[in-house]
Design a protein around this motif. Structure first.
Motif, PDB file in Angstrom:
ATOM      1  N   SER A  49      -8.739   4.274   4.596  1.00 11.82           N
ATOM      2  CA  SER A  49      -9.509   4.026   3.385  1.00 11.82           C
ATOM      3  C   SER A  49     -10.132   5.357   2.980  1.00 11.82           C
ATOM      4  CB  SER A  49     -10.592   2.981   3.667  1.00 11.82           C
ATOM      5  OG  SER A  49     -11.419   2.814   2.549  1.00 11.82           O
ATOM      6  N   ILE A  66       0.845  -1.202   0.000  1.00 13.59           N
ATOM      7  CA  ILE A  66       0.000   0.000   0.000  1.00 13.59           C
ATOM      8  C   ILE A  66       0.879   1.250   0.000  1.00 13.59           C
ATOM      9  CG2 ILE A  66      -1.655   1.347   1.362  1.00 13.59           C
ATOM     10  CD1 ILE A  66      -2.745  -1.424   2.380  1.00 13.59           C
ATOM     11  N   ASP A  74     -12.084   7.113  -3.736  1.00 16.56           N
ATOM     12  CA  ASP A  74     -11.329   7.214  -4.985  1.00 16.56           C
ATOM     13  C   ASP A  74     -11.800   8.457  -5.730  1.00 16.56           C
ATOM     14  OD1 ASP A  74     -10.317   7.002  -7.573  1.00 16.56           O
ATOM     15  OD2 ASP A  74     -10.619   4.834  -7.670  1.00 16.56           O
ATOM     16  N   THR A 100      -0.670   5.799   6.310  1.00 14.40           N
ATOM     17  CA  THR A 100      -0.620   7.024   7.104  1.00 14.40           C
ATOM     18  C   THR A 100       0.843   7.457   7.289  1.00 14.40           C
ATOM     19  OG1 THR A 100      -0.457   5.815   9.198  1.00 14.40           O
ATOM     20  CG2 THR A 100      -2.697   6.342   8.381  1.00 14.40           C
ATOM     21  N   ARG A 115       4.394   5.251   7.310  1.00 15.72           N
ATOM     22  CA  ARG A 115       5.589   5.583   6.525  1.00 15.72           C
ATOM     23  C   ARG A 115       6.826   5.723   7.420  1.00 15.72           C
ATOM     24  NH1 ARG A 115       4.079   6.226   1.489  1.00 15.72           N
ATOM     25  NH2 ARG A 115       1.962   6.863   1.022  1.00 15.72           N
ATOM     26  N   VAL A 146      -4.585   3.955   1.686  1.00  8.35           N
ATOM     27  CA  VAL A 146      -3.381   4.783   1.738  1.00  8.35           C
ATOM     28  C   VAL A 146      -2.691   4.596   3.085  1.00  8.35           C
ATOM     29  CG1 VAL A 146      -4.220   6.529   0.105  1.00  8.35           C
ATOM     30  CG2 VAL A 146      -4.653   6.812   2.536  1.00  8.35           C
ATOM     31  N   VAL A 195      -3.159   2.518   8.147  1.00 11.66           N
ATOM     32  CA  VAL A 195      -3.789   2.618   6.829  1.00 11.66           C
ATOM     33  C   VAL A 195      -5.126   3.321   6.975  1.00 11.66           C
ATOM     34  CG1 VAL A 195      -4.907   1.238   5.009  1.00 11.66           C
ATOM     35  CG2 VAL A 195      -2.656   0.594   5.831  1.00 11.66           C
ATOM     36  N   GLY A 213       2.494   2.203  -3.217  1.00 11.80           N
ATOM     37  CA  GLY A 213       1.584   2.515  -4.310  1.00 11.80           C
ATOM     38  C   GLY A 213       1.430   1.375  -5.306  1.00 11.80           C
ATOM     39  N   ASN A 256      -3.325  -0.528  -4.094  1.00 12.80           N
ATOM     40  CA  ASN A 256      -4.074   0.362  -3.205  1.00 12.80           C
ATOM     41  C   ASN A 256      -5.550  -0.008  -3.092  1.00 12.80           C
ATOM     42  OD1 ASN A 256      -4.864   1.224  -5.708  1.00 12.80           O
ATOM     43  ND2 ASN A 256      -4.226   3.345  -5.436  1.00 12.80           N
TER      44      ASN A 256
END
Length: 152
Positions: A95, A58, A98, A110, A114, A108, A93, A61, A64
């Protein structure tokens, strides 16, 4: 790289070499699984190794959506759903809608995810770098070529 030979007197030697490669690949894969387990624990103590793979897919990228994760990781949809739910509960993560299809949801990572992934990767890359830095650049290039050929 030489082409395989079918000469009968070379078969036992070739068979032994193939068996050794298979054995060493097994050892390497075991080390990789340990690395995933350690990386997952670095991100969060309750995160399983497959959860780490889902999270990094995720965050990078490369996947996703749940269906993209299932395809990328070659695992079942229910397992991915459970892991995504766990990642959301851990704050790793989110949601989101889109922007191209308001009915669909995208996953994505958070900022927390990361940061934790960066810490986990730094530990792993440090250990790997220590091992590889003892090799010559020519050996590393050759090794990369062999891995590429094996992965095709």
């Amino acid at each position: 790289m030489s082409l395989p030979s079918d000469a009968p007197d070379e078969r036992p030697e070739l068979d032994q070499a193939v068996a050794r490669v298979e054995h060493e690949l097994g050892r390497l894969f075991a080390r990789i699984r340990v690395g995933w387990r350690e990386a997952a624990a670095t991100v969060h103590p309750d995160l399983p190794p497959l959860g780490y793979q889902v999270l990094t897919s995720i965050a990078s990228g490369k996947a996703n959506t749940a269906s993209a994760l299932v395809e990328r990781l070659q695992t079942d949809k229910s397992g991915v759903s459970r892991l995504v739910r766990q990642l959301e509960e851990l704050g790793l993560v989110e949601s989101v809608r889109d922007p191209d299809d308001g009915r669909a949801r995208l996953l994505v990572a958070t900022d927390l995810a990361r940061d934790r992934i960066a810490i986990a990767r730094a530990k792993y890359e440090g250990r790997l770098g220590e091992r590889l830095r003892g090799w010559s650049a020519a050996d590393l290039d050759h090794f990369a070529e062999l891995l590429d050929a094996l992965g095709r």
